[in-house]
Design an enzyme around this catalytic site. Structure first.
Site, PDB file in Angstrom:
ATOM      1  N   HIS A   1       7.897  -3.061  -5.137  1.00 13.32           N
ATOM      2  CA  HIS A   1       7.286  -3.699  -3.981  1.00 13.32           C
ATOM      3  C   HIS A   1       8.310  -4.574  -3.282  1.00 13.32           C
ATOM      4  CE1 HIS A   1       4.329  -5.380  -1.367  1.00 13.32           C
ATOM      5  NE2 HIS A   1       4.756  -6.590  -1.669  1.00 13.32           N
TER       6      HIS A   1
ATOM      7  N   CYS B   1       5.133  -0.110   1.711  1.00 14.01           N
ATOM      8  CA  CYS B   1       5.775  -1.422   1.849  1.00 14.01           C
ATOM      9  C   CYS B   1       7.277  -1.378   2.102  1.00 14.01           C
ATOM     10  CB  CYS B   1       5.459  -2.329   0.662  1.00 14.01           C
ATOM     11  SG  CYS B   1       6.092  -1.715  -0.892  1.00 14.01           S
TER      12      CYS B   1
ATOM     13  N   ASP C   1       0.828  -1.205   0.000  1.00 20.28           N
ATOM     14  CA  ASP C   1       0.000   0.000   0.000  1.00 20.28           C
ATOM     15  C   ASP C   1       0.859   1.249   0.000  1.00 20.28           C
ATOM     16  OD1 ASP C   1      -0.716   0.059   3.597  1.00 20.28           O
ATOM     17  OD2 ASP C   1       1.136  -0.064   2.446  1.00 20.28           O
TER      18      ASP C   1
END
Lengths: 124, 364
Positions: free
Chosen positions: B351, B141, B138
């Site tokens: 990510h 991370c 979100d």
């Protein structure tokens, strides 16, 4: 060995002198190590204290230099040729044991069996 | 819940940072800016990056994916889906452990170049780490993964956090730099009308309290359980990110001022402020830090800032860089020896997930 604050720390140590064996270009010791301050101590099957991040002997090759010298599986290595091994990373430990310039390594180890034997003889 | 294996730092001897030119092997999709620490002299301003979004899954290959799977595979997939639904009630911001090669097989089907590289990358990671924990994606991370790792492996409260002066920092900085009031709080705290200085101070106090609590635990298991408890997608967790972002800003201000005074500064900070969108700390806040947790994650150069803010070396397996020097990138490149190391996995630098290691054994 567990540390209880305020109580004297007893350690039973064994000296093990390993003469490395030359195999081609390599000098082998004939045992494996686990542990280190960068490792997960909870996974160590040999330590009593599961937060112990020390270096432990996880395997000893049959007939190899370590076995001949009396090293045993489960031994905790405290020193190598005077160098501390209680607060090192796994890789630092490896390096200290495999110096090309050293054909002999003198280990200081603690062994749980020894610990218990001494405690029992003190009680007798 | 994890099974007792605790995230630990990787111990790669000689893991270097990016050296030499940043060779981009795949076309970068528009808007994805990158800043990499370079050692050569042609470091000009780095193209401002659009932080972009933070996808929580890797992407399977495009055209060449084999969409015809046999009966066995379909059955296995169905079982996996059922299991997943049961397991991951997404309360945990950091998912339970999963075997790393199983994870890889699930995410990367097909035979594209990308898929092959990912598989090889995961294989290499699996030599040191047997499991992976997925991190909630979100836009927090990078902070989440780093903080989770740092806190769950800590045996001592970091000195910088022990220091009492840290609590005075918010008031001190806000009074000196009025623009800090443009700070954008996380969604959970926005619009609550709380004084910014108070909120940040509260967050720092929480960070210290939680960190100290974790280091006080006797066993790794206890610490792991407590850490999982903390990262449960509740207000507490998100409060910690405010604290970390503030520490990043504070460090940026310090580095900026040092540079202005002509002192020597780590190279990344030169790149940090060389960006068009962050020529000074005020711009850094407005255009970058304020986006973190909202519309964007951390840029590469900001990973350095994060590392400096929490005094931890962040080692990242960057799978898209497999077979290059940058496969394992260390932030900072030449870390101080006494900084603890945390290890993360990134497929695409957008990510971050967490690798979990098992005991290493070396035969001598």
């Amino acid at each position: 060995m567990s540390y209880v604050p305020g109580q004297p720390v007893t350690a039973v140590v064994q000296r093990v002198e390993i003469h490395k064996l030359r195999q081609g270009e390599n000098l082998i010791l004939g045992f494996s190590i686990g542990g280190g301050i960068d490792q997960d101590p909870a996974q160590n099957p040999f330590s009593e204290d599961k937060t112990d991040k020390g270096i432990y002997v996880t395997r000893v090759s049959e007939g190899g230099p370590a076995e001949v010298a009396g090293l045993q599986i489960g031994d905790k290595i405290m020193q190598v040729n005077g160098w501390d091994m209680t607060m090192v990373t796994h890789d630092q430990a490896r390096k200290r044991l495999t110096k090309r310039s050293e054909e002999v390594v003198r280990l200081l180890v603690t062994r749980q069996g020894l610990q218990k034997a001494v405690q029992q003889s003190m009680l007798a | 819940m994890s099974q007792g294996a605790m995230p630990q730092p990787g111990g790669w001897p000689g893991a270097g940072g990016p050296e030499g030119p940043n060779v981009e092997a795949e076309p970068v999709s528009p808007g994805r800016g990158k800043a990499v620490e370079r050692q050569d002299s042609r470091a000009g301003p780095v193209a401002p990056g659009d932080p972009g979004s933070c996808p929580s899954r890797g992407h399977s290959g495009e055209q060449e994916e084999d969409i015809y799977r046999d009966e066995d595979e379909i059955k296995k997939e169905k079982e996996l889906l059922v299991r997943e639904r049961g397991l991951s009630e997404p309360k945990l911001s950091v998912a339970p452990e999963m075997d790393i090669m199983d994870y890889c097989k699930k995410e990367w089907r097909g035979n594209t170049q990308m898929a092959k590289r990912m598989k090889k990358g995961y294989e290499e990671v699996s030599q040191k780490f047997t499991s992976i924990r997925r991190v909630r994606g979100d836009n927090y991370c990078a902070l989440r993964a780093t903080l989770f790792q740092a806190m769950s492996q800590s045996t001592d409260l970091p000195i910088w956090l022990k220091n009492q002066d840290i609590m005075l920092l918010p008031e001190e900085l806000i009074s000196r730099y009025n623009w800090i009031k443009q700070w954008k709080l996380g969604l959970k705290f926005d619009g609550k009308g709380q004084d910014l200085g108070d909120k940040i101070k509260e967050s720092l106090a929480l960070l210290r309290k939680k960190w100290a609590g974790l280091t006080a635990m006797r066993t790794a298991e206890e610490r792991q359980v407590a850490c999982d408890e903390l990262f449960r997608n509740e207000e507490e967790e998100y409060s910690l990110y405010e604290a970390v972002k503030f520490l990043m800003l504070s460090k940026a201000i310090q580095l900026y001022n040092d540079k202005e005074k002509g002192k020597e500064v780590p190279f990344f900070s030169v790149l940090l402020f060389a960006r068009d969108t962050s020529g000074d700390p005020a711009q850094l806040l407005r255009n970058h830090l304020n986006q973190v947790g909202h519309s964007g994650g951390l840029e590469q150069v900001e990973m350095f800032l994060l590392a400096y803010a929490v005094h931890h070396t962040i080692q990242v397996y960057r799978l898209s860089k497999y077979n290059t020097e940058e496969f394992i990138t260390s932030y900072p490149t030449d870390p101080p020896k006494d900084w603890p190391v945390v290890t993360l996995i990134a497929e695409d630098d957008r990510h971050y997930n967490i690798p979990v290691r098992v005991c290493e054994e070396t035969s001598l």
